[in-house]
Scaffold this motif. Structure first.
Motif, mmCIF file in Angstrom:
data_model
loop_
_atom_site.group_PDB
_atom_site.id
_atom_site.type_symbol
_atom_site.label_atom_id
_atom_site.label_comp_id
_atom_site.label_asym_id
_atom_site.label_seq_id
_atom_site.Cartn_x
_atom_site.Cartn_y
_atom_site.Cartn_z
ATOM 1 N N SER A 135 -0.369 -13.106 -6.773
ATOM 2 C CA SER A 135 0.799 -13.985 -6.656
ATOM 3 C C SER A 135 1.720 -13.518 -5.536
ATOM 4 O O SER A 135 1.772 -12.341 -5.209
ATOM 5 N N ASP A 136 2.442 -14.477 -4.978
ATOM 6 C CA ASP A 136 3.471 -14.134 -3.996
ATOM 7 C C ASP A 136 4.562 -13.277 -4.620
ATOM 8 O O ASP A 136 5.190 -12.451 -3.939
ATOM 9 N N MET A 137 4.782 -13.454 -5.929
ATOM 10 C CA MET A 137 5.776 -12.653 -6.630
ATOM 11 C C MET A 137 5.390 -11.166 -6.575
ATOM 12 O O MET A 137 6.245 -10.306 -6.358
ATOM 13 N N ALA A 138 4.111 -10.868 -6.754
ATOM 14 C CA ALA A 138 3.639 -9.475 -6.705
ATOM 15 C C ALA A 138 3.782 -8.899 -5.303
ATOM 16 O O ALA A 138 4.154 -7.737 -5.133
ATOM 17 N N VAL A 139 3.499 -9.716 -4.285
ATOM 18 C CA VAL A 139 3.638 -9.251 -2.895
ATOM 19 C C VAL A 139 5.102 -8.911 -2.604
ATOM 20 O O VAL A 139 5.417 -7.850 -2.053
ATOM 21 N N ALA A 140 6.000 -9.811 -2.996
ATOM 22 C CA ALA A 140 7.428 -9.567 -2.766
ATOM 23 C C ALA A 140 7.917 -8.365 -3.568
ATOM 24 O O ALA A 140 8.741 -7.572 -3.080
ATOM 25 N N TYR A 141 7.417 -8.217 -4.780
ATOM 26 C CA TYR A 141 7.820 -7.087 -5.624
ATOM 27 C C TYR A 141 7.419 -5.771 -4.970
ATOM 28 O O TYR A 141 8.197 -4.806 -4.936
ATOM 29 N N ASN A 142 6.186 -5.700 -4.453
ATOM 30 C CA ASN A 142 5.735 -4.502 -3.732
ATOM 31 C C ASN A 142 6.633 -4.207 -2.548
ATOM 32 O O ASN A 142 7.031 -3.058 -2.324
ATOM 33 N N GLN A 201 2.749 -1.155 3.161
ATOM 34 C CA GLN A 201 2.483 -0.330 4.330
ATOM 35 C C GLN A 201 3.676 -0.219 5.261
ATOM 36 O O GLN A 201 3.904 0.815 5.888
ATOM 37 N N ARG A 202 4.480 -1.268 5.327
ATOM 38 C CA ARG A 202 5.669 -1.247 6.194
ATOM 39 C C ARG A 202 6.594 -0.090 5.833
ATOM 40 O O ARG A 202 7.294 0.450 6.695
ATOM 41 N N HIS A 203 6.581 0.325 4.576
ATOM 42 C CA HIS A 203 7.532 1.325 4.103
ATOM 43 C C HIS A 203 6.932 2.720 3.987
ATOM 44 O O HIS A 203 7.641 3.652 3.602
ATOM 45 N N LEU A 204 5.663 2.849 4.324
ATOM 46 C CA LEU A 204 4.993 4.144 4.210
ATOM 47 C C LEU A 204 4.801 4.740 5.595
ATOM 48 O O LEU A 204 4.096 4.160 6.430
ATOM 49 N N ASP A 205 5.449 5.886 5.877
ATOM 50 C CA ASP A 205 5.280 6.474 7.203
ATOM 51 C C ASP A 205 3.885 7.064 7.383
ATOM 52 O O ASP A 205 3.460 7.323 8.506
ATOM 53 N N GLN A 206 3.162 7.285 6.270
ATOM 54 C CA GLN A 206 1.757 7.663 6.366
ATOM 55 C C GLN A 206 0.923 6.503 5.815
ATOM 56 O O GLN A 206 1.114 5.384 6.236
ATOM 57 N N TRP A 210 -5.540 -10.856 -2.140
ATOM 58 C CA TRP A 210 -4.213 -10.614 -2.712
ATOM 59 C C TRP A 210 -3.890 -9.123 -2.729
ATOM 60 O O TRP A 210 -2.746 -8.717 -2.492
ATOM 61 N N SER A 211 -4.898 -8.313 -2.999
ATOM 62 C CA SER A 211 -4.693 -6.855 -2.963
ATOM 63 C C SER A 211 -4.313 -6.400 -1.561
ATOM 64 O O SER A 211 -3.440 -5.541 -1.387
ATOM 65 N N ILE A 212 -4.943 -6.990 -0.552
ATOM 66 C CA ILE A 212 -4.626 -6.645 0.839
ATOM 67 C C ILE A 212 -3.197 -7.074 1.176
ATOM 68 O O ILE A 212 -2.450 -6.337 1.842
ATOM 69 N N LYS A 213 -2.794 -8.249 0.711
ATOM 70 C CA LYS A 213 -1.422 -8.706 0.974
ATOM 71 C C LYS A 213 -0.401 -7.740 0.379
ATOM 72 O O LYS A 213 0.617 -7.422 1.013
#
Length: 783
Positions: free
Chosen positions: A575-582, A728-733, A719-722
């Motif tokens: 779901s888009d909700m899960a993507v936004a939550y992440n 990933q944007r928030h992980l410096d590694q 969906w897992s990739i999304k």
């Protein structure tokens, strides 16, 4: 009163006393351990216990084991809470054993003994380290002992407690239980804080204990197993070596890998600088044997130098997709073909530039080169005059940059030999190997380097054993070897220039507990401090690793229990909700981690290479749209990010890298949650033991969560990739991101998953897990 028939008349206690058997005592025991689970049928449980007691005289330990086994047999999807009842019976066993071995009386309301006496005895015995008594007075230790919360033991389910007791709790040299679960957590806390200022040491130890005992977090396996113990193991999880293209460099690297593997570390080895098969050596043509023989040597090291005497070493090797030996490299783990070209005990990954993926998409040719020939022919050098190869470049922006320029130069040079074939043919070999073996891992080099906060100081060539660690690398080079005589003593002195030998120290947030308890603001600062302290406490045998660890002070704050959390929150995975939550959740964690490292820099000083980093220039924050008003987060405002960016510029960062999401396979089991960022594998899985299987339901499985626990192989992997891209944007590694595919997946669909992962900005993918395939997890990265 419940009555039933049984054959038992006498119970033998450990102190040689005998008692008349009384089934009512077992029923009272059931009422105590099932107090929190009134919906479970106690009579059914008692019948099961009594049915296992077939002799007229039994040992007390046999009754406890019957309680455990009966509880385990009753676990179903509909009644998962029996796993907690089994855990409380196991606790009874542990409490009794510790009381006997330490000579104290354990009571139901006071199961723990004298903590100071335990520390004193195990230090004297040589099980604990002397630092525990040197850094803390008796009054301090008694104060810390008083802070221990035995009730926290009831948070464990059976498999979690069994794993903790079998693998982590301290025992004496006769393998007798000495340490109890909360004492393990307190000893870890004490040891990690023992170098803190004396006036804060005890309070910080209590804070670290609070974080661990409530299962808001877990430490990585090396820290869990070794902290405070006088053992050969060390506390860091991951290491990455870059092998120099010389005989000395290759053999020195093998020695270093063996030494680290012996200490329990997971190893990544970058081989992209080693000349290809058929290359020249000192002008002699066609003499190099390439990388495969050296990989086989590492394979032998992994098998022969086991980790602390318990399991074979775990080593991953990486090679660039433009290296001439890449085709034989991709076949390393296949079960057919020339066995002399196979290495079945090694893991392998490929380093992939954007340009290769573009060539796969457009069905263009791809060229393979020998790195030695590239350096000799092309004449590229850095500002210090060192020769450079293709592996030393990356594209600074998507679609443009130095790598593609240098690659095209190499292709146009008629003096440079190469192998040319369609890029899609290489990709087919990759997909075939992944479906058969789960590997190779995919490391997207340009994405990793573009988002590297320390790109001013180096290049990332590859990742580690679990694909989540991404830090600057360079080979250690042997400079000279000479005989030196001094005071009548002759020595051979070897001089080396140390490279960046990557080290990472891990721990992880239990998302399902910490987020729902709203403790992240308190939790993340103590986790970052714990990780930073590991750097100063740890003594790594390989000196260039110790040197790199001190220069960069890299840490890897991770997480687990994501699917557990989503299920509890009622958020569907697909779901888009899960993507936004992440996206929002990991932005908040990132903000707290950066703020914590900045505060530590104010207190203790910044890492030595902070100047010139993206942290200092502010590019780190701009590149992720934190300070530019382009993307607004739910939990952190643009203004808060701008304020933090300015504080970082002013005060520095204590740690060069902060976040990495490891697999967490073992320690997530201890915490009773789902592993890492993975979906749940089955609603009811089984752990195999010697003579029986243990049912393990998904955490907090209920009529409500059932609908949100769609299992891994039923999920649309896109969906897992999304979700991974949002994180990933928030992980410096990076993150140990698995793909779950069916064995009959179509090649075009399988390729589409990889294309999506690369285009979405993922820095790596870990295993490809197929229902027909079993893969081994890295123990060291199990944070």
């Amino acid at each position: 009163m419940f009555t039933t028939t049984h054959t038992v008349h006498t119970v033998l206690k450990p102190n040689n006393r005998s008692l008349a058997f009384d089934a009512d005592r077992i029923m009272k025991y059931a009422e105590r351990i099932m107090e929190d689970f009134p919906h479970l049928n106690r009579e059914k449980w008692l019948r099961g216990v009594l049915s296992k007691l077939r002799q007229s005289t039994v040992q007390a330990a046999e009754i406890t084991q019957a309680c455990i086994m009966t509880s385990l047999e009753l676990i179903t999807r509909e009644e998962p809470d029996w796993k907690f009842v089994a855990a409380r019976s196991l606790l009874t066993k542990l409490y009794k054993e510790a009381a006997i071995h330490r000579n104290y009386k354990a009571y139901p309301d006071k199961p723990y003994g004298d903590f100071y006496k335990l520390i004193r005895a195990l230090v004297d015995l040589g099980v604990y380290r002397e630092e525990l008594l040197e850094a803390y007075t008796e009054d301090h230790i008694r104060e810390l002992g008083a802070a221990i919360e035995p009730n926290c033991d009831e948070l464990f389910d059976y498999i979690g407690l069994l794993t903790l007791s079998e693998r982590y709790l301290a025992a004496d040299f006769e393998a007798r239980t000495m340490e109890l679960p909360q004492e393990r957590y307190m000893v870890i806390a004490m040891y990690l804080m023992h170098k803190e200022p004396a006036n804060r040491r005890v309070q910080l130890a209590k804070e670290a204990y609070w974080a661990m005992s409530n299962l808001y977090m877990t430490a990585a396996t090396p820290t869990m197993a070794n902290a405070g113990k006088k053992v050969a193991g060390q506390l860091s999880s991951c290491f990455i070596d870059t092998v120099d293209d010389s005989l000395e460099g290759i053999f020195d690297s093998n020695t270093d890998v063996a030494r680290l593997s012996k200490m329990g570390g997971g190893i990544g080895v970058y081989l992209g600088k080693i000349r290809a098969r058929g290359s020249d050596i000192r002008g002699h043509k066609n003499t190099s044997s390439g990388v495969i023989p050296w990989i086989r040597q590492l394979n032998n090291t992994a098998v022969s130098v086991d980790q602390l005497g318990t399991r074979k070493g775990a080593i991953a090797v990486y090679l660039d997709v433009f290296h001439k030996d890449i085709l034989s490299f991709l076949d390393l783990k296949l079960n057919n073909g020339d066995e002399r070209m196979r290495a079945h005990d090694i893991f392998h990954g490929i380093c992939i530039p954007d340009l290769f993926m573009e060539a796969v998409e457009s069905r263009e040719d791809w060229h393979l080169f020998c790195p030695h020939e590239v350096k000799k022919t092309m004449g590229w050098t850095d500002s210090n005059g060192r020769s450079l190869g293709l592996e030393d470049f990356y594209d600074e922006e998507f679609g443009q940059g130095l790598f593609r320029e240098k690659y095209k130069e190499a292709v146009m040079n008629p003096l440079l030999t190469r192998i040319t074939l369609p890029a899609i043919d290489i990709m087919k070999r990759v997909l075939k190997s992944q479906l058969e073996t789960g590997t190779p891992y995919m490391f997207y080099k340009d994405s990793a380097n573009r988002m590297n906060p320390n790109k001013a100081h180096g290049v990332i060539f590859c990742s580690n054993l679990c694909t989540e660690i991404m830090q600057n690398q360079s080979p250690t080079v042997v400079e000279q070897e000479q005989l030196v005589t001094q005071d009548g003593q002759t020595r051979i002195v070897i001089s080396k220039v140390p490279g960046d030998f990557v080290v990472c120290n891990l721990n992880s947030i239990h998302l399902a507990r910490a987020v729902r308890a709203d403790v992240l603001d308190r939790l993340v600062p103590i986790q970052v401090r714990m990780l930073d302290n590991v750097i100063d406490i740890n003594n790594i045998e390989v000196l260039q690793a110790q040197y790199t660890n001190q220069r960069y002070r890299a840490i890897g704050l991770g997480s687990f229990g994501l699917h557990h959390l989503l299920a509890l929150e009622g958020i569907p995975w697909e779901s888009d909700m899960a993507v936004a939550y992440n996206d929002n959740l990991y932005e908040r964690i990132s903000y707290l981690a950066i703020k914590s490292s900045m505060e530590l820099a104010k207190e203790k000083g910044a890492y030595s290479l902070f100047e010139g980093s993206d942290w200092e220039t502010g590019r780190y924050f701009e590149q992720r749209s934190y300070t530019t008003y382009d993307r607004k987060g739910e939990f952190v405002t643009t203004e808060q990010w701008q304020e933090l960016a300015e504080l970082v510029r002013k005060n520095g960062m204590r740690n060069a890298w902060l976040m990495a999401v490891a697999p967490n396979s073992s320690t997530s089991i201890i915490a009773g949650s789902t592993a890492s960022i993975d979906p749940v594998y089955e609603l009811l899985s089984y752990e195999e033991k010697t003579s029986y299987k243990i049912a393990n339901p998904a955490p907090d499985l209920s009529d409500k969560t059932l609908w949100y626990y769609k299992t891994a192989f039923r999920l649309d992997q896109h969906w897992s990739i999304k979700m991974a891209a949002a994180r990933q944007r928030h992980l410096d590694q990076g993150q140990s991101f698995n793909l779950y595919v069916r064995p009959d997946i179509r090649a075009v669909d399988f390729l589409a998953l990889h294309i999506h992962a690369w285009r979405a900005g993922l820095k790596s993918t870990y295993y490809v897990r197929s229902q027909a395939l079993t893969v081994e997890e890295c123990e060291a990265c199990s944070s």
